[in-house]
Design an enzyme around this catalytic site. Structure first.
Site, PDB file in Angstrom:
ATOM      1  N   SER A  52       2.493  -6.690  13.773  1.00 53.75           N
ATOM      2  CA  SER A  52       1.882  -6.591  12.456  1.00 53.75           C
ATOM      3  C   SER A  52       0.419  -7.002  12.468  1.00 53.75           C
ATOM      4  O   SER A  52       0.018  -7.923  13.193  1.00 53.75           O
ATOM      5  CB  SER A  52       2.649  -7.482  11.467  1.00 53.75           C
ATOM      6  OG  SER A  52       1.980  -7.574  10.227  1.00 53.75           O
TER       7      SER A  52
ATOM      8  N   TYR B  92      -2.735  -2.309   8.607  1.00 50.91           N
ATOM      9  CA  TYR B  92      -3.077  -2.151   7.204  1.00 50.91           C
ATOM     10  C   TYR B  92      -4.560  -1.804   7.166  1.00 50.91           C
ATOM     11  O   TYR B  92      -5.395  -2.595   7.616  1.00 50.91           O
ATOM     12  CB  TYR B  92      -2.843  -3.441   6.416  1.00 50.91           C
ATOM     13  CG  TYR B  92      -1.397  -3.738   6.117  1.00 50.91           C
ATOM     14  CD1 TYR B  92      -0.688  -2.972   5.197  1.00 50.91           C
ATOM     15  CD2 TYR B  92      -0.742  -4.806   6.732  1.00 50.91           C
ATOM     16  CE1 TYR B  92       0.643  -3.252   4.906  1.00 50.91           C
ATOM     17  CE2 TYR B  92       0.580  -5.098   6.434  1.00 50.91           C
ATOM     18  CZ  TYR B  92       1.263  -4.318   5.527  1.00 50.91           C
ATOM     19  OH  TYR B  92       2.572  -4.589   5.237  1.00 50.91           O
TER      20      TYR B  92
ATOM     21  N   THR C 121       0.562   1.690   8.036  1.00 51.76           N
ATOM     22  CA  THR C 121       1.401   1.563   6.845  1.00 51.76           C
ATOM     23  C   THR C 121       0.733   2.293   5.689  1.00 51.76           C
ATOM     24  O   THR C 121      -0.406   1.990   5.323  1.00 51.76           O
ATOM     25  CB  THR C 121       1.630   0.086   6.507  1.00 51.76           C
ATOM     26  OG1 THR C 121       2.399  -0.514   7.557  1.00 51.76           O
ATOM     27  CG2 THR C 121       2.388  -0.062   5.192  1.00 51.76           C
TER      28      THR C 121
ATOM     29  N   LYS D 297       3.673   5.108   8.633  1.00 50.55           N
ATOM     30  CA  LYS D 297       4.886   4.378   8.263  1.00 50.55           C
ATOM     31  C   LYS D 297       4.973   4.266   6.740  1.00 50.55           C
ATOM     32  O   LYS D 297       4.075   3.703   6.103  1.00 50.55           O
ATOM     33  CB  LYS D 297       4.887   2.989   8.890  1.00 50.55           C
ATOM     34  CG  LYS D 297       6.106   2.137   8.538  1.00 50.55           C
ATOM     35  CD  LYS D 297       6.031   0.798   9.242  1.00 50.55           C
ATOM     36  CE  LYS D 297       7.215  -0.080   8.874  1.00 50.55           C
ATOM     37  NZ  LYS D 297       7.122  -0.553   7.469  1.00 50.55           N
TER      38      LYS D 297
ATOM     39  N   HIS E   6       9.635   0.169   3.225  1.00 51.40           N
ATOM     40  CA  HIS E   6       9.142  -1.202   3.397  1.00 51.40           C
ATOM     41  C   HIS E   6      10.268  -2.225   3.247  1.00 51.40           C
ATOM     42  O   HIS E   6      10.074  -3.333   2.747  1.00 51.40           O
ATOM     43  CB  HIS E   6       8.018  -1.503   2.407  1.00 51.40           C
ATOM     44  CG  HIS E   6       6.905  -2.316   2.980  1.00 51.40           C
ATOM     45  ND1 HIS E   6       5.791  -1.764   3.565  1.00 51.40           N
ATOM     46  CD2 HIS E   6       6.735  -3.653   3.086  1.00 51.40           C
ATOM     47  CE1 HIS E   6       4.973  -2.712   3.986  1.00 51.40           C
ATOM     48  NE2 HIS E   6       5.539  -3.878   3.711  1.00 51.40           N
TER      49      HIS E   6
END
Length: 370
Positions: free
Chosen positions: A113, A136, A162, A243, A266
């Site tokens: 992440s 992100y 994402t 994603k 999510h």
């Protein structure tokens, strides 16, 4: 002197879940387990698998099974990936270093992440197996490009963007708990990067949310579009997956652009009552038509769930909460043990279905249970 009875062996993901619940502080457990609003989507994700039955073939002469799967040139022991989850320092002192070591020991791939407790450089140094980087997209595009560059140089072999989080969902457990990340859980990759005023929600006519990560991070850009994915393919020099796709039209557009499709809602943490990805998997697989890989997450708790998803068109599945349960229970060894448990169940399901390998899983093996 009496001795304590031996601890029962942990042989299923549910066993690791029970251990994590016992070990973790209540607010950390709620942060991990919680979904948005009434958490209907969290429930629907698992129920989608429960509503499907398997139709095994018999007398197939299958003597052994092979769970291996290759994605973007990387051979994996099974078609189960580790989905990106934030802040592993909340769940174990060794954080993502333990996660990547545990995954590698099981022959699995980790997706790291943006909001990891350790930097991508620290994670890359600890990794002995393959890993991808989840991004992100930041308001600061130079920072975004630098994050991707750092991940690639640290060893990431794909970039997972994402796309379903222009704002963060209504995570009521965290709000009730007044949850905020402690110092050992803050996102190391963004250390020293000042968070702007929380305008991400205000720009869309929404009331500002509390300023701590775990509820909303104002550095995330809510305005990203398809052109940003094309830009990131160029910047990263890596395969890119989007994603958060659940619609066939979005999947088709991604495939036409050479962007991998990662089906996800999510984990039910953003839009409550969003559809379970498994429900849309056959239509998405048809839209993609084999042009790019299709990964699906959300609700996978058994090897039978893995084979159902692959039979309906996924190239691989991803788990999030279940491997974090293993991490919380026993660090790297817990991650390995959780993945191996799921692989054993997948092998058994293949054998009982009469399928020698994951490529032999076809839609006719799955039917509605009622």
């Amino acid at each position: 002197m009496t001795t304590a009875p031996p601890r029962p062996r942990r042989i299923t993901l549910a066993d690791f879940h029970a251990a994590a619940r016992e070990i973790l502080p209540a607010d950390a457990y709620d942060y991990l387990e919680g979904g948005a609003a009434d958490e209907r989507t969290v429930r629907w994700n698992t129920e989608a698998y429960e509503r499907l039955a398997l139709l095994p073939r018999v007398l197939t002469g299958t003597a052994g099974v092979d769970t291996r799967r290759t994605l973007y040139g990387t051979e994996l022991a099974s078609p189960v990936l580790l989905a990106p989850t934030a802040s592993h320092g909340l769940f174990h002192p060794e954080a993502e270093a333990a996660t990547v070591r545990g995954a590698a020991a099981a022959g699995a791939l980790t997706t790291v992440s943006t909001f990891s407790t350790l930097t991508v450089e620290e994670i890359g140094a600890a990794a002995t197996g393959p890993w991808w980087f989840q991004l992100y997209v930041q308001r600061d595009r130079a920072l975004t490009a630098d994050l991707v560059r750092r991940a690639r140089e640290a060893g990431a072999t794909a970039c997972v963007i994402t796309v379903d989080t222009p704002v963060t969902g209504l995570r009521e457990r965290d709000l009730r708990n007044g949850f905020a990340l402690p110092s050992h859980g803050t996102p190391a990759n963004l250390a020293g990067v000042a968070a702007p005023a929380d305008q991400g929600t205000a720009e869309q006519g929404l009331a500002p949310q509390p300023p701590h990560h775990g509820i909303h991070d104002p550095r995330i850009d809510p305005t990203i579009g398809w052109s940003d994915l094309a830009w990131l393919r160029t910047v990263s020099g890596l395969p890119v997956l989007a994603k958060g796709i659940v619609r066939p039209d979005d999947a088709r557009r991604a495939a036409e652009a050479g962007i991998g499709v990662w089906m996800s809602n999510h984990g039910g943490r953003n839009l409550d009552t969003a559809i379970a990805p498994l429900t849309m998997l056959p239509a998405v697989a048809d839209a993609v038509a084999g042009r790019v890989p299709v990964v699906v997450d959300g609700g996978i708790r058994r090897g039978t769930d893995v084979v159902k998803a692959l039979a309906l068109g996924a190239d691989a599945v991803a788990i999030g909460r279940p491997y974090v349960w293993g991490l919380a229970a026993d660090g790297a060894d817990g991650v390995t043990a959780a993945l191996r448990a799921l692989r054993r169940e997948t092998e058994l399901a293949l054998a009982l279905l009469g399928a020698p390998d994951v490529a032999s899983l076809t839609p006719d093996l799955v039917r509605p249970a009622w």
